[in-house]
Design an enzyme around this catalytic site. Structure first.
Site, PDB file in Angstrom:
ATOM      1  N   LEU A 356       0.833  -1.201   0.000  1.00 50.12           N
ATOM      2  CA  LEU A 356       0.000   0.000   0.000  1.00 50.12           C
ATOM      3  C   LEU A 356       0.865   1.246   0.000  1.00 50.12           C
ATOM      4  O   LEU A 356       0.496   2.280  -0.536  1.00 50.12           O
ATOM      5  CB  LEU A 356      -0.905   0.012   1.239  1.00 50.12           C
ATOM      6  CG  LEU A 356      -2.032  -1.008   1.272  1.00 50.12           C
ATOM      7  CD1 LEU A 356      -2.722  -0.986   2.622  1.00 50.12           C
ATOM      8  CD2 LEU A 356      -3.031  -0.709   0.166  1.00 50.12           C
ATOM      9  N   GLY A 357       2.009   1.149   0.625  1.00 50.70           N
ATOM     10  CA  GLY A 357       2.860   2.332   0.676  1.00 50.70           C
ATOM     11  C   GLY A 357       4.074   2.067   1.529  1.00 50.70           C
ATOM     12  O   GLY A 357       4.169   1.068   2.234  1.00 50.70           O
ATOM     13  N   GLY A 359       6.263   4.001   4.329  1.00 47.62           N
ATOM     14  CA  GLY A 359       6.271   5.181   5.182  1.00 47.62           C
ATOM     15  C   GLY A 359       7.566   5.283   5.942  1.00 47.62           C
ATOM     16  O   GLY A 359       8.505   4.509   5.717  1.00 47.62           O
ATOM     17  N   PHE A 361       8.206   4.445   8.834  1.00 44.31           N
ATOM     18  CA  PHE A 361       8.470   3.352   9.761  1.00 44.31           C
ATOM     19  C   PHE A 361       8.509   1.986   9.102  1.00 44.31           C
ATOM     20  O   PHE A 361       8.806   1.002   9.729  1.00 44.31           O
ATOM     21  CB  PHE A 361       7.427   3.339  10.874  1.00 44.31           C
ATOM     22  CG  PHE A 361       7.475   4.576  11.702  1.00 44.31           C
ATOM     23  CD1 PHE A 361       8.567   4.837  12.518  1.00 44.31           C
ATOM     24  CD2 PHE A 361       6.453   5.497  11.651  1.00 44.31           C
ATOM     25  CE1 PHE A 361       8.618   5.983  13.275  1.00 44.31           C
ATOM     26  CE2 PHE A 361       6.516   6.645  12.416  1.00 44.31           C
ATOM     27  CZ  PHE A 361       7.592   6.905  13.226  1.00 44.31           C
ATOM     28  N   GLY A 362       8.163   1.953   7.862  1.00 49.01           N
ATOM     29  CA  GLY A 362       8.210   0.662   7.203  1.00 49.01           C
ATOM     30  C   GLY A 362       7.207   0.562   6.077  1.00 49.01           C
ATOM     31  O   GLY A 362       6.532   1.528   5.727  1.00 49.01           O
ATOM     32  N   ARG A 363       7.119  -0.651   5.545  1.00 50.00           N
ATOM     33  CA  ARG A 363       6.235  -0.872   4.411  1.00 50.00           C
ATOM     34  C   ARG A 363       4.862  -1.326   4.919  1.00 50.00           C
ATOM     35  O   ARG A 363       4.763  -2.043   5.900  1.00 50.00           O
ATOM     36  CB  ARG A 363       6.828  -1.956   3.508  1.00 50.00           C
ATOM     37  CG  ARG A 363       8.166  -1.560   2.921  1.00 50.00           C
ATOM     38  CD  ARG A 363       8.964  -2.779   2.517  1.00 50.00           C
ATOM     39  NE  ARG A 363       8.603  -3.250   1.194  1.00 50.00           N
ATOM     40  CZ  ARG A 363       9.116  -2.745   0.072  1.00 50.00           C
ATOM     41  NH1 ARG A 363       9.994  -1.763   0.108  1.00 50.00           N
ATOM     42  NH2 ARG A 363       8.752  -3.221  -1.099  1.00 50.00           N
ATOM     43  N   VAL A 364       3.837  -0.891   4.208  1.00 49.90           N
ATOM     44  CA  VAL A 364       2.481  -1.249   4.591  1.00 49.90           C
ATOM     45  C   VAL A 364       1.854  -2.088   3.478  1.00 49.90           C
ATOM     46  O   VAL A 364       1.914  -1.707   2.303  1.00 49.90           O
ATOM     47  CB  VAL A 364       1.620   0.007   4.838  1.00 49.90           C
ATOM     48  CG1 VAL A 364       0.255  -0.404   5.376  1.00 49.90           C
ATOM     49  CG2 VAL A 364       2.313   0.927   5.813  1.00 49.90           C
ATOM     50  N   LYS A 379       1.575  -3.365   8.802  1.00 49.55           N
ATOM     51  CA  LYS A 379       2.740  -2.496   8.756  1.00 49.55           C
ATOM     52  C   LYS A 379       3.931  -3.274   9.265  1.00 49.55           C
ATOM     53  O   LYS A 379       3.920  -3.803  10.369  1.00 49.55           O
ATOM     54  CB  LYS A 379       2.487  -1.280   9.644  1.00 49.55           C
ATOM     55  CG  LYS A 379       3.569  -0.240   9.535  1.00 49.55           C
ATOM     56  CD  LYS A 379       3.047   1.127   9.938  1.00 49.55           C
ATOM     57  CE  LYS A 379       3.854   2.216   9.268  1.00 49.55           C
ATOM     58  NZ  LYS A 379       3.073   3.393   8.974  1.00 49.55           N
ATOM     59  N   ASP A 475       3.502  12.016  15.499  1.00 50.92           N
ATOM     60  CA  ASP A 475       3.810  12.107  14.071  1.00 50.92           C
ATOM     61  C   ASP A 475       2.574  12.481  13.264  1.00 50.92           C
ATOM     62  O   ASP A 475       2.200  11.796  12.310  1.00 50.92           O
ATOM     63  CB  ASP A 475       4.403  10.792  13.574  1.00 50.92           C
ATOM     64  CG  ASP A 475       5.163  10.972  12.260  1.00 50.92           C
ATOM     65  OD1 ASP A 475       5.445  12.142  11.892  1.00 50.92           O
ATOM     66  OD2 ASP A 475       5.469   9.961  11.617  1.00 50.92           O
TER      67      ASP A 475
END
Ligand SMILES: *[C@@H]1O[C@H](CO)[C@@H](O)[C@H](O)[C@H]1NC(C)=O
Ligand SMILES: *[C@@H]1O[C@H](CO)[C@@H](O)[C@H](O)[C@H]1NC(C)=O
Ligand SMILES: *[C@@H]1O[C@H](CO)[C@@H](O)[C@H](O)[C@H]1NC(C)=O
Ligand SMILES: *[C@@H]1O[C@H](CO)[C@@H](O)[C@H](O)[C@H]1NC(C)=O
Ligand SMILES: *[C@@H]1O[C@H](CO)[C@@H](O)[C@H](O)[C@H]1NC(C)=O
Ligand SMILES: *[C@@H]1O[C@H](CO)[C@@H](O)[C@H](O)[C@H]1NC(C)=O
Ligand SMILES: *[C@@H]1O[C@H](CO)[C@@H](O)[C@H](O)[C@H]1NC(C)=O
Ligand SMILES: *[C@H]1O[C@@H](CO)[C@H](O)[C@@H](O)[C@@H]1NC(C)=O
Length: 671
Positions: A356-357, A359, A361-364, A379, A475
């Site tokens: 999905l994306g 970010g 903090f990591g991949r979703v 996530k 955040d």
């Protein structure tokens, strides 16, 4: 012609005479191709099966059984004349039921003055003698033993032999079971207890006093050379008349002893048995088992070994693939734990197509839980140290109890080596920043934007003030605001920043958040609080109203444009509405736009004390109270611009806490 007729008549008369003779001497000659309907005298365990098998012993232990021709035969002409020649042949089968194919005891062909062997013993006495009369010449018993047990006390040669017995189970002569091949003359072993049918011939020449015993497998012509040949004078042994028949006994090994057919003839050669008419032996399980042991078992074992190896490889691979990290303290969070295997399946193995994306903090990844079909977002956060993990998980799990319509629900977590997986409700419309900046997405109208702003404010108020303890988001930004089906804004990723808030280096404090949203005092002290969240919320308000990123690098003169400074400038010039997102055109409510912009400036005030709390902000947005007045002097700051002068957006930075904001390069070079 008459000669031929005469010959035919002669031949006819000859055969007629023979037939007549046979019927006359009926008692001295008989043939049983199977024993169906046969008139035999049976005792003990002996029976005849419906198929015509004579069963001497079945699988019952310690039994004996006898079967005799019902009428006794005259072996000599009275009184005390010479013993006639005789011949007999029979087909037998010995089927052991013991797993090791050990059989016991054996079969004996018997000629005896009586049919009554009730006083005899089974086992090694073959049901013919007992310990007191064994070897006694008063027995008048002659037997051919087919012995499958080795009894040294009776001078047995082995556990598979044929013997000539006179009045005793100690054989006068014996030989290992087998036959001499007619062609080569070589001896071929046979196993009596093989479960295969075999044939025995006993021939006695009364003139030569010669007794021959021959054994052969069936079907096979009688071998010329007998297995046993002995000179035996029956004159003192045979009384008149004598019974002929069979005896069999069992020791401790379950064995079935069968006779399939039998033929006898006095003064001549016993008629050959017709193998086609003989009943067949029961199919032997033990034989199948032994063949199975011989051939099948090695194959099956090899197969099993291969399969086992494959299974082990598969299991090990699978364990590695789905390996999770689990520590004792996590048991209390058990219900919130979701297995990696489920997540792996849900996300189709974390395929790129499900991404999905990516970010800060990591991949979703998007996924569908296999068990419940619930749509989820997973996530994947990489974490190096385990330090503080317990506290963090505790916090994350406690956040799983947060319930608010403007907060993305945390469903659970999973831990792997160097990896933390957080599972959230799936938000079909993705994050807000895509609607603001992605030109391919439709423009969000003002009503939607205002509703999202109010929603996020109410979610943040819940985190700050309305839940059982204060939760800092740390955040807040457009990309962390997700839109549900109805385009309601929901705060996601709250508290995650804390994961990186446990510096092991005492000289280093990690400042977490996203550049452009960081309150100035956060950069100085590294301490997050509700007011640093409010600062970021202010920037978020400006972002939504203006449709611009907090820091824009695309300006013509190369100087980055700091959104906050730009809005403040315009406000000071009295042209605040000029900052409204040009994509909205005139399609917005002026009061609401002004309110949002002003609140944005207020919230992002450099002085934390000047910023309103979330409750006040929500009240203002709902129109319950007017926003606090902005004083122009408070907003004369440009220092943040310096802070943003290097090009960066999402990331986590740290800097030596012992230093103050000496220079931007110091700060940015931290790690
Ligand atoms: C064996 O024979 C005995 C006596 O005839 C009988 O009672 C028993 O049921 C038989 N057993 C089997 C397994 O045929
Ligand atoms: C069987 O043979 C005996 C002796 O020869 C005889 O007495 C008896 O009647 C016979 N039984 C049958 C059923 O033929
Ligand atoms: C026949 O033999 C038996 C025993 O061998 C003997 O007792 C008997 O006297 C003999 N009879 C004749 C008529 O020889
Ligand atoms: C031994 O067998 C014989 C003949 O069957 C019998 O007369 C005798 O009583 C038996 N003796 C014992 C001790 O069973
Ligand atoms: C036959 O049997 C004898 C005695 O048990 C044994 O010594 C010999 O090896 C056997 N021969 C074969 C070919 O099985
Ligand atoms: C017994 O066997 C020998 C040798 O094979 C043979 O010469 C003799 O005729 C046989 N006797 C009988 C009664 O079959
Ligand atoms: C057998 O043959 C002998 C002569 O060789 C004869 O005396 C006797 O009667 C015969 N017995 C039978 C039962 O045929
Ligand atoms: C077998 O034959 C009888 C009759 O001939 C003898 O009386 C026995 O002594 C003999 N037994 C053995 C073991 O040879």
């Amino acid at each position: 012609m008459p000669a031929l007729l005469f010959l035919k008549t002669l031949v006819f008369l000859f055969f007629f005479h023979q037939r007549l003779a046979a019927s006359v001497n009926e008692k001295d000659e008989f043939t049983f191709n199977g024993f169906r309907g046969a008139n035999l005298t049976l005792d003990g365990s002996a029976t005849i099966t419906p198929s015509g098998l004579l069963v001497l012993t079945n699988a019952t232990k310690q039994m004996k059984g006898h079967a005799f021709h019902p009428s006794p035969l005259h072996f000599r002409s009275p009184p005390n004349g010479t013993v006639f020649s005789f011949s007999t042949t029979f087909v037998f089968g010995i089927i052991p039921h013991d797993v090791n194919a050990i059989s016991g005891q054996g079969i004996a062909f018997v000629i005896a003055p009586t049919e009554d062997f009730s006083g005899t013993l089974g086992t090694q006495f073959f049901g013919l003698f007992n310990s007191s009369n064994n070897g006694n010449s008063a027995n008048h018993v002659f037997a051919i033993e087919l012995d499958t047990v080795y009894n040294p006390e009776f001078q047995d040669i082995d556990d598979n032999h044929v013997g000539i017995d006179i009045n005793s189970v100690i054989s006068n002569k014996s030989h290992t079971a087998g036959y001499y091949d007619d062609a080569t003359g070589s001896f071929k072993n046979l196993s009596l207890a093989s479960g295969d049918a075999m044939q025995v011939w006993v021939d006695y020449d009364g003139r030569e006093l010669q007794l021959n015993v021959t054994l052969a497998p069936i079907p096979m012509a009688k071998p010329h050379q007998p297995l046993l040949s002995a000179v035996v004078d029956f004159s003192s042994l045979f009384l008149d008349p004598m019974y002929v028949g069979f005896s069999a006994s069992l020791g401790s090994f379950k064995t079935s002893h069968y006779i399939l057919g039998w033929s006898f003839k006095m003064n001549g050669t016993a008629r050959a048995l017709d193998y086609n008419l003989l009943p067949s032996l029961p199919r032997t399980k033990s034989k199948d088992v032994s063949k199975f042991l011989e051939i099948g078992l090695p194959l099956i074992s090899a197969g099993l070994v291969l399969i086992t190896a494959a299974v082990i490889v598969f299991v090990v691979k699978r364990r590695i693939k789905y390996a999770e990290l689990y520590e004792d303290w996590e048991s209390e969070f058990g219900p919130h734990r979701i297995s990696y295997k489920d997540l792996f399946e849900a996300t189709k193995g974390f395929k790129d197509s499900e991404l999905l994306g990516v970010g800060g903090f990591g991949r979703v990844y998007k996924g569908v839980l296999p068990s419940s079909q619930v749509e989820i977002a997973v996530k994947k956060v990489s974490h190096e140290s385990r330090q503080g993990m317990k506290e963090f998980i505790a916090e994350i799990v406690s956040m799983g109890r947060l319930r608010h319509r403007n907060i993305v629900q945390l469903l659970g977590y999973c831990r792997r080596n160097r990896e933390l997986l957080l599972i959230y409700d799936y938000m079909p419309n993705g994050s807000l920043d895509r609607f603001l900046y992605d030109q391919t997405k439709p423009t969000l109208d003002w009503a939607a934007r205002f509703r999202i702003i109010k929603g996020v404010a109410s979610g943040l108020l819940y985190l700050h003030e309305d839940w059982e303890k204060v939760v800092l988001h740390r955040d807040i930004k457009a990309s962390n605001v997700l839109l549900d089906d109805d385009l309601n804004g929901r705060l996601g990723d709250f508290g995650l920043a804390r994961l990186y808030d446990h510096g092991s280096d005492p000289l280093t404090t990690h400042v977490v958040g996203t550049m452009g949203y960081l309150a100035p005092e956060l950069a100085r002290t590294g301490k997050a609080n509700t007011m640093t969240d409010v600062f970021a919320f202010g920037i978020f308000l400006l972002e939504v109203a203006c449709g611009r990123r907090p820091v824009n690098y695309s300006m013509a003169d190369g100087e980055p444009l700091v959104l906050l400074d730009w809005v403040v400038e315009n406000w000071q010039k009295g042209s605040i509405l000029a900052t409204a997102d040009p994509r909205l055109g005139e399609a917005y409510i002026v009061e609401e736009m002004e309110l949002v912009l002003k609140l944005g400036m207020l919230c992002s005030h450099p002085m934390p004390a000047t910023r309103p709390g979330m409750r006040r902000i929500v009240q203002c947005l709902e129109g319950d109270t007017p926003p606090p007045e902005l004083s122009a002097t408070h907003l004369s700051f440009k220092s943040i611009a310096l802070f943003y002068s290097e090009g960066f957006d999402d990331y986590i930075m740290s800097y030596p806490s012992s230093k103050s904001m000496a220079s931007a390069s110091d700060i940015l070079g931290g790690r």
